[in-house]
Design a protein around this motif. Structure first.
Motif, short mmCIF file in Angstrom:
data_model
loop_
_atom_site.label_atom_id
_atom_site.label_comp_id
_atom_site.label_asym_id
_atom_site.label_seq_id
_atom_site.Cartn_x
_atom_site.Cartn_y
_atom_site.Cartn_z
N LEU A 32 -63.76 -3.83 -93.21
CA LEU A 32 -62.99 -4.90 -92.57
C LEU A 32 -63.72 -6.22 -92.76
O LEU A 32 -64.89 -6.35 -92.39
CB LEU A 32 -62.86 -4.63 -91.07
CG LEU A 32 -62.27 -3.26 -90.70
CD1 LEU A 32 -63.25 -2.48 -89.85
CD2 LEU A 32 -60.96 -3.42 -89.96
N ASP A 33 -63.04 -7.19 -93.37
CA ASP A 33 -63.67 -8.49 -93.61
C ASP A 33 -63.18 -9.46 -92.53
O ASP A 33 -62.04 -9.92 -92.58
CB ASP A 33 -63.30 -8.99 -95.02
CG ASP A 33 -64.22 -10.11 -95.47
OD1 ASP A 33 -64.96 -10.66 -94.64
OD2 ASP A 33 -64.20 -10.45 -96.68
N GLU A 34 -64.02 -9.71 -91.56
CA GLU A 34 -63.70 -10.63 -90.46
C GLU A 34 -62.36 -10.29 -89.79
O GLU A 34 -61.44 -11.12 -89.77
CB GLU A 34 -63.70 -12.08 -90.95
CG GLU A 34 -64.94 -12.38 -91.77
CD GLU A 34 -65.59 -13.70 -91.44
OE1 GLU A 34 -65.28 -14.28 -90.39
OE2 GLU A 34 -66.43 -14.13 -92.23
N PRO A 35 -62.26 -9.08 -89.25
CA PRO A 35 -60.97 -8.64 -88.72
C PRO A 35 -60.50 -9.41 -87.48
O PRO A 35 -59.33 -9.35 -87.13
CB PRO A 35 -61.20 -7.17 -88.36
CG PRO A 35 -62.67 -7.08 -88.11
CD PRO A 35 -63.30 -8.04 -89.08
N LYS A 37 -71.17 -12.06 -98.02
CA LYS A 37 -70.63 -10.91 -97.28
C LYS A 37 -69.40 -10.32 -97.97
O LYS A 37 -69.32 -9.12 -98.20
CB LYS A 37 -70.25 -11.33 -95.84
CG LYS A 37 -71.38 -11.96 -95.07
CD LYS A 37 -70.97 -12.36 -93.66
CE LYS A 37 -69.91 -13.44 -93.57
NZ LYS A 37 -70.33 -14.77 -94.04
N SER A 38 -68.42 -11.19 -98.28
CA SER A 38 -67.18 -10.69 -98.89
C SER A 38 -67.45 -10.13 -100.28
O SER A 38 -66.88 -9.11 -100.67
CB SER A 38 -66.13 -11.80 -98.98
OG SER A 38 -65.81 -12.26 -97.69
N THR A 39 -68.33 -10.80 -101.00
CA THR A 39 -68.68 -10.31 -102.34
C THR A 39 -69.27 -8.91 -102.26
O THR A 39 -68.91 -8.02 -103.03
CB THR A 39 -69.67 -11.28 -103.01
OG1 THR A 39 -69.13 -12.61 -102.96
CG2 THR A 39 -69.95 -10.90 -104.46
N PHE A 43 -58.58 -7.07 -95.55
CA PHE A 43 -59.07 -8.39 -95.95
C PHE A 43 -58.94 -9.37 -94.78
O PHE A 43 -58.26 -9.09 -93.80
CB PHE A 43 -58.27 -8.91 -97.15
CG PHE A 43 -58.50 -8.12 -98.39
CD1 PHE A 43 -59.61 -8.38 -99.18
CD2 PHE A 43 -57.64 -7.11 -98.75
CE1 PHE A 43 -59.83 -7.64 -100.33
CE2 PHE A 43 -57.86 -6.36 -99.90
CZ PHE A 43 -58.96 -6.63 -100.69
N GLN A 44 -59.58 -10.53 -94.96
CA GLN A 44 -59.45 -11.56 -93.94
C GLN A 44 -57.99 -12.02 -93.86
O GLN A 44 -57.33 -12.13 -94.90
CB GLN A 44 -60.37 -12.73 -94.32
CG GLN A 44 -60.69 -13.60 -93.14
CD GLN A 44 -61.77 -14.62 -93.45
OE1 GLN A 44 -62.54 -14.46 -94.38
NE2 GLN A 44 -61.82 -15.66 -92.67
N PHE A 45 -57.48 -12.26 -92.68
CA PHE A 45 -56.07 -12.62 -92.44
C PHE A 45 -55.11 -11.66 -93.16
O PHE A 45 -54.26 -12.06 -93.94
CB PHE A 45 -55.79 -14.07 -92.86
CG PHE A 45 -56.64 -15.05 -92.12
CD1 PHE A 45 -56.49 -15.20 -90.74
CD2 PHE A 45 -57.61 -15.80 -92.76
CE1 PHE A 45 -57.29 -16.08 -90.02
CE2 PHE A 45 -58.42 -16.68 -92.05
CZ PHE A 45 -58.25 -16.82 -90.68
MG LIG Z 1 -66.14 -13.99 -96.67
#
Ligand SMILES: [Mg+2]
Ligand SMILES: Nc1ncnc2c1ncn2[C@@H]1O[C@H](COP(=O)(O)OP(=O)(O)OP(=O)(O)O)[C@@H](O)[C@H]1O
Length: 286
Positions: A168-171, A47-49, A89-91
């Protein structure tokens, strides 16, 4: 013309070394302007990639990614993509660094080369967009805010740049139930009011189903399913969706399907499931 077009995208980390790892394998999809896309999949599914290709942070090992009709592998274009594509990004709160909330939100705007007047207008506007009162928080250090509020400030730093596309990556990762709801509502409002294209990565179908136009389900670097929530849930056996936060009501429906129960209408929302189960119970007591 789609706003993002991905054609045969393969991405290999550490290519040519003993640690080479294929994270994406022949992924193709296109996203239209104003769409809300949910990207879901188990840990390590890519997913992030995938989403880091949308702002040019990663370039395809094979295949092509175009944003607004232009190939992201052009270096010149890549350098300007951050203006179009806002990436959370995440966090993201870990990236807040300035002395005050207002300075953090203003930072990216200075890089955009905006006038001080425009910056002074956009900072409070962005804070209001994320439900924070600028007169209360602008001069505070981000460090004194709660986790949920810091996450909102981090979102404001990206929204202030008024990106055409928001990734948004895992917001909602690590937030409590209330914090999650607030963030999801802000994102949904933004897409509806500004017609911003939104791509949101999540572990959880539960939070994506009520929000998105379409879902992309990744499994080991490949697209396992893509379509409206109804299409994705209607055509997939449970095993493809395991490990991606299937809500309890859908787990129940899937298990009933696996035991041979047939449902006339597609079941996507909780209300669909309620109606389908009510019908089933009525029929069985007849
Ligand atoms: Mg990820
Ligand atoms: N910098 C890296 N170097 C080498 N391999 C990597 C790197 N980043 C990710 N990978 C590998 O690529 C694959 C896809 O990772 P990715 O981070 O895109 O998955 P993800 O779906 O975002 O996972 P998560 O849900 O844990 O965030 C995984 O196997 C991961 O181990």
């Amino acid at each position: 013309m789609p706003i993002i077009d991905v054609e045969g995208l393969t991405y290999i980390y550490a290519k040519g070394t003993p640690y080479a790892r294929k994270a994406l394998n022949q992924v193709s999809l296109s996203i239209d302007q104003g769409e809300f896309i949910g990207v879901v999949g188990a840990n390590g599914s890519g997913k992030s990639t995938l989403v880091q290709h949308f702002n040019g942070l990663l370039q395809p090992t094979k295949g092509r990614v175009t944003v607004c009709g232009r190939d992201t592998s052009s270096k010149e274009y890549r350098n300007s993509l951050w203006r179009k594509v806002g990436m959370v990004f995440q966090f993201p709160e870990q990236q807040l660094f300035a002395e005050t909330v207002a300075q953090d939100v203003a930072y990216g705007l200075k890089n955009l080369g905006l006038s001080q007047d425009e910056i002074n207008r956009r900072v409070p506007f962005a804070l209001e967009q994320v439900g924070l009162d600028p007169t209360e928080v602008a001069d505070l250090s981000p460090l004194v805010l709660s986790g949920g509020m810091r996450r909102r400030v981090a979102l404001a730093t990206v929204l202030a740049m008024q990106p055409e596309i928001l990734v948004l990556d895992e917001p909602t990762a690590g937030l409590d139930a209330v914090g999650r709801e607030v963030i999801l509502q802000i994102i949904k409002d933004l897409q509806q009011e500004r017609n911003t294209t939104v791509i949101m990565v999540s572990h959880s179908l539960r939070e994506l189903i009520p929000l998105v136009d379409r879902l992309v389900v990744l499994n080991r670097g490949k697209v396992a399913a893509c379509g409206t929530p109804g299409e994705v849930l209607g055509c997939n056996p449970l095993q493809n969706l395991k490990g991606i936060g299937l809500p309890d009501y859908l787990r129940l429906i899937c298990e009933l399907k696996e035991r041979g129960v047939q449902f006339e209408n597609p079941v996507t929302t909780f209300q669909d499931a309620e109606q389908a189960l009510e019908k089933l119970i009525k029929e069985s007591v007849r």
